[in-house]
Design a protein around this motif. Structure first.
Motif, PDB file in Angstrom:
ATOM      1  N   THR A 116     -17.673  -2.586  10.543  1.00 35.98           N
ATOM      2  CA  THR A 116     -16.246  -2.148  10.593  1.00 35.98           C
ATOM      3  C   THR A 116     -16.231  -0.668  10.409  1.00 35.98           C
ATOM      4  O   THR A 116     -15.650  -0.172  11.183  1.00 35.98           O
ATOM      5  N   ARG A 163     -12.098   8.239  -6.573  1.00 31.57           N
ATOM      6  CA  ARG A 163     -11.252   7.102  -6.476  1.00 31.57           C
ATOM      7  C   ARG A 163     -10.703   6.522  -7.680  1.00 31.57           C
ATOM      8  O   ARG A 163     -11.142   6.732  -8.622  1.00 31.57           O
ATOM      9  N   ASN A 220      -8.625   0.587  -8.734  1.00 31.54           N
ATOM     10  CA  ASN A 220      -8.700  -0.092  -7.497  1.00 31.54           C
ATOM     11  C   ASN A 220     -10.306  -0.702  -6.872  1.00 31.54           C
ATOM     12  O   ASN A 220     -11.049  -0.051  -7.131  1.00 31.54           O
ATOM     13  N   HIS A 278     -20.583  -6.855  -1.361  1.00 26.45           N
ATOM     14  CA  HIS A 278     -21.417  -7.435   0.308  1.00 26.45           C
ATOM     15  C   HIS A 278     -22.626  -8.081  -0.219  1.00 26.45           C
ATOM     16  O   HIS A 278     -23.389  -7.588  -0.844  1.00 26.45           O
ATOM     17  N   SER A 302     -12.314  -4.457   7.233  1.00 29.03           N
ATOM     18  CA  SER A 302     -12.095  -5.892   7.323  1.00 29.03           C
ATOM     19  C   SER A 302     -10.746  -6.211   6.703  1.00 29.03           C
ATOM     20  O   SER A 302     -10.063  -5.511   6.092  1.00 29.03           O
ATOM     21  N   ARG A 349      -4.685  -7.125   3.376  1.00 31.24           N
ATOM     22  CA  ARG A 349      -4.853  -5.983   4.448  1.00 31.24           C
ATOM     23  C   ARG A 349      -5.090  -6.422   5.875  1.00 31.24           C
ATOM     24  O   ARG A 349      -6.255  -7.318   5.878  1.00 31.24           O
ATOM     25  N   GLY A 388      -5.709  -1.195  -3.756  1.00 36.29           N
ATOM     26  CA  GLY A 388      -5.728  -0.038  -2.775  1.00 36.29           C
ATOM     27  C   GLY A 388      -4.709   0.375  -1.816  1.00 36.29           C
ATOM     28  O   GLY A 388      -4.524   1.475  -1.329  1.00 36.29           O
TER      29      GLY A 388
HETATM   30  O1  TXA Z   1     -14.474  -3.042   6.128  1.00 36.07           O
HETATM   31  C1  TXA Z   1     -14.431  -2.976   4.950  1.00 36.07           C
HETATM   32  O2  TXA Z   1     -13.680  -3.878   4.136  1.00 36.07           O
HETATM   33  C2  TXA Z   1     -15.283  -1.600   4.414  1.00 36.07           C
HETATM   34  C3  TXA Z   1     -16.680  -2.132   4.483  1.00 36.07           C
HETATM   35  C4  TXA Z   1     -17.513  -1.031   3.953  1.00 36.07           C
HETATM   36  O3  TXA Z   1     -16.911  -3.349   4.036  1.00 36.07           O
HETATM   37  N1  TXA Z   1     -14.883  -1.669   3.005  1.00 36.07           N
HETATM   38  C5  TXA Z   1     -13.653  -1.448   2.361  1.00 36.07           C
HETATM   39  O4  TXA Z   1     -13.494  -1.057   1.277  1.00 36.07           O
HETATM   40  O5  TXA Z   1     -12.683  -1.070   3.082  1.00 36.07           O
HETATM   41  P1  TXA Z   1     -12.307  -0.169   0.321  1.00 36.07           P
HETATM   42  O6  TXA Z   1     -12.648  -0.251  -1.057  1.00 36.07           O
HETATM   43  O7  TXA Z   1     -12.149   0.695   1.075  1.00 36.07           O
HETATM   44  O8  TXA Z   1     -11.137  -1.354   0.608  1.00 36.07           O
HETATM   45  C6  TXA Z   1     -11.049  -2.446  -0.171  1.00 36.07           C
HETATM   46  C7  TXA Z   1      -9.808  -3.027  -0.299  1.00 36.07           C
HETATM   47  C8  TXA Z   1      -8.902  -2.299  -1.302  1.00 36.07           C
HETATM   48  O9  TXA Z   1      -7.540  -2.052  -0.752  1.00 36.07           O
HETATM   49  C9  TXA Z   1      -8.824  -2.776  -2.585  1.00 36.07           C
HETATM   50  O10 TXA Z   1      -7.687  -2.556  -3.527  1.00 36.07           O
HETATM   51  C10 TXA Z   1      -8.844  -4.404  -2.155  1.00 36.07           C
HETATM   52  O11 TXA Z   1      -9.691  -4.248  -0.971  1.00 36.07           O
HETATM   53  N2  TXA Z   1      -9.421  -5.470  -3.116  1.00 36.07           N
HETATM   54  C11 TXA Z   1     -10.598  -5.196  -3.415  1.00 36.07           C
HETATM   55  N3  TXA Z   1     -10.795  -6.416  -4.514  1.00 36.07           N
HETATM   56  C12 TXA Z   1      -9.841  -6.840  -4.585  1.00 36.07           C
HETATM   57  C13 TXA Z   1      -9.221  -7.726  -5.571  1.00 36.07           C
HETATM   58  N4  TXA Z   1     -10.096  -8.686  -6.327  1.00 36.07           N
HETATM   59  N5  TXA Z   1      -8.086  -8.416  -5.513  1.00 36.07           N
HETATM   60  C14 TXA Z   1      -7.224  -7.589  -4.539  1.00 36.07           C
HETATM   61  N6  TXA Z   1      -7.601  -6.771  -3.696  1.00 36.07           N
HETATM   62  C15 TXA Z   1      -8.804  -6.292  -3.814  1.00 36.07           C
END
Ligand code: TXA
Ligand code: MG
Length: 350
Positions: A40, A63, A67, A72, A186, A200, A233
């Motif tokens: 991604t 950050r 958030n 992975h 993703s 998302r 996020g």
């Molecule tokens: O494609 C992707 O998902 C990339 C690659 C590196 O794997 N990662 C990515 O991570 O986009 P990040 O941290 O930029 O975005 C993760 C999103 C954020 O909006 C976060 O709030 C949400 O996923 N998220 C993570 N854990 C969560 C949870 N337990 N409940 C609700 N939302 C969560």
């Protein structure tokens, strides 16, 4: 800190034995940060079982600590170390879309660092498809927590050079595996509710999810700007170039007029466009950034963040952007463009 850069050919055999990947994996085990390509966008990885290591991610990106991060993994057995339980719908989705651009939110196991979940009882799990990501996770032999490897607020990195722009001097190393594939992050789905809910939109489309599950729901915040998003996020400003971005709906004529009007008032203008339309802006806009081809929206997803980042190499007053049908991968494209245009109620950043 000196940031090492290793070039790795994703098509090479036996990547787990590759010297660069072994060295990068050793940094992960030592609690340091490594940026790596996924299919991604590039991720910024740390050992998901170590609070001290994960804290460094928040510092390097700037950050907000509320958030949570995605964990992975490289094989299915690791899911059991990270999840307290795997809901039936999550299992179906994992079988259908892993490895690939889908993150499932499931109940979190105690072993997961508290900084990863930002205090939530759930955790996001993803098995990436990119060979370099998979080799790094297996060589490190720990699950890897990783957000996108950009400074908070900026467009996500789809090339190692984007990571370098944002992270040089802040992290131990960057694995350069060439451009990421899909270009947008993703799809994040919550599987702890009765109906699987898209938090998302991303690389796996709504249509693909529905083909496996039947009906899926959407977080109301995706449509209603006043609602509180379930993915923390999603409330933050994100993907924004320095100059303000304005989305122009309608069509090419409307976009052309918007650019022309801004030029008449003496503004320096950027335009985010497509191969079909770029020529129209040749003698009109100051900077033209082409995301991809309208005829194939997957190419627009691939080129979107690079096109947005390019504008920051110039001193612009305003950026006008084409819009796209919010179907298939277009839903993720329009979600990111809306955020780039500043449609969020919080002033914080992801
Ligand atoms: O494609 C992707 O998902 C990339 C690659 C590196 O794997 N990662 C990515 O991570 O986009 P990040 O941290 O930029 O975005 C993760 C999103 C954020 O909006 C976060 O709030 C949400 O996923 N998220 C993570 N854990 C969560 C949870 N337990 N409940 C609700 N939302 C969560
Ligand atoms: Mg991100």
């Amino acid at each position: 800190m000196l940031t090492k850069i290793w070039k790795v050919d994703p098509a090479a055999e036996n990547l787990e034995e590759n010297a660069a990947i072994r060295e990068a994996a050793a940094y992960i085990r030592d609690g340091e940060l490594i940026a790596f390509p996924t299919e991604t966008v590039y991720g910024l990885g740390a050992n998901a079982l170590s609070d001290d290591a994960v804290k460094k991610i928040y510092e390097a990106k700037g950050r907000p600590s509320d958030n949570p991060l995605i964990v992975h993994i490289s094989d299915f057995s690791q899911a059991e170390r990270v999840a307290r339980s795997i809901p039936g719908a999550a299992e179906k989705l994992m079988k259908a879309f892993w490895p690939g651009p889908l993150t499932v939110i499931v109940p979190a196991a105690d072993a997961v660092a508290k900084t990863v979940t930002a205090g939530l009882k759930t955790v996001g799990l993803r098995m990436p498809q990119h060979p370099v990501a998979r080799a790094l996770i297996s060589a490190a032999d720990v699950p890897i927590a990783a957000p996108s490897a950009n400074l908070s607020g900026k467009p996500s990195p789809t090339e190692a050079s984007h990571v370098y722009e944002d992270m040089n001097g802040r992290i131990a190393g960057i694995l350069d595996g060439g451009p990421a594939g899909v270009g947008v992050e993703s799809t994040v789905v919550d599987t702890t509710q009765d109906l699987v809910t898209i938090l998302r939109p991303g690389g796996v489309t709504r249509e693909q999810l529905e083909a496996v599950l039947g009906k899926v729901a959407s977080d109301p915040a995706l449509k209603d700007k006043k609602a509180q998003p379930k993915a923390p996020g999603m409330k933050y400003r994100h993907y924004s170039p320095k100059a303000p971005v304005e989305l122009v709906s309608g069509g090419l004529q409307e976009l052309k007029q918007a650019v022309a009007r801004a030029k008449e008032t003496g503004l320096t203008v950027g335009v985010l466009t497509t191969t079909e339309n770029a020529n129209v802006f040749k003698n009109l806009a100051d900077v033209i950034s082409v995301a991809g081809t309208r005829a194939d929206l997957a190419t627009v997803a691939q080129g979107l963040f690079h096109a947005l980042r390019r504008f920051d190499h110039y001193d612009l007053d305003i950026i006008f952007s084409e819009t796209f049908p919010a179907e298939g991968i277009g839903e993720a494209i329009m979600n990111r463009l809306n955020k780039a245009a500043g449609s969020s109620k919080n002033d914080g950043m992801e």
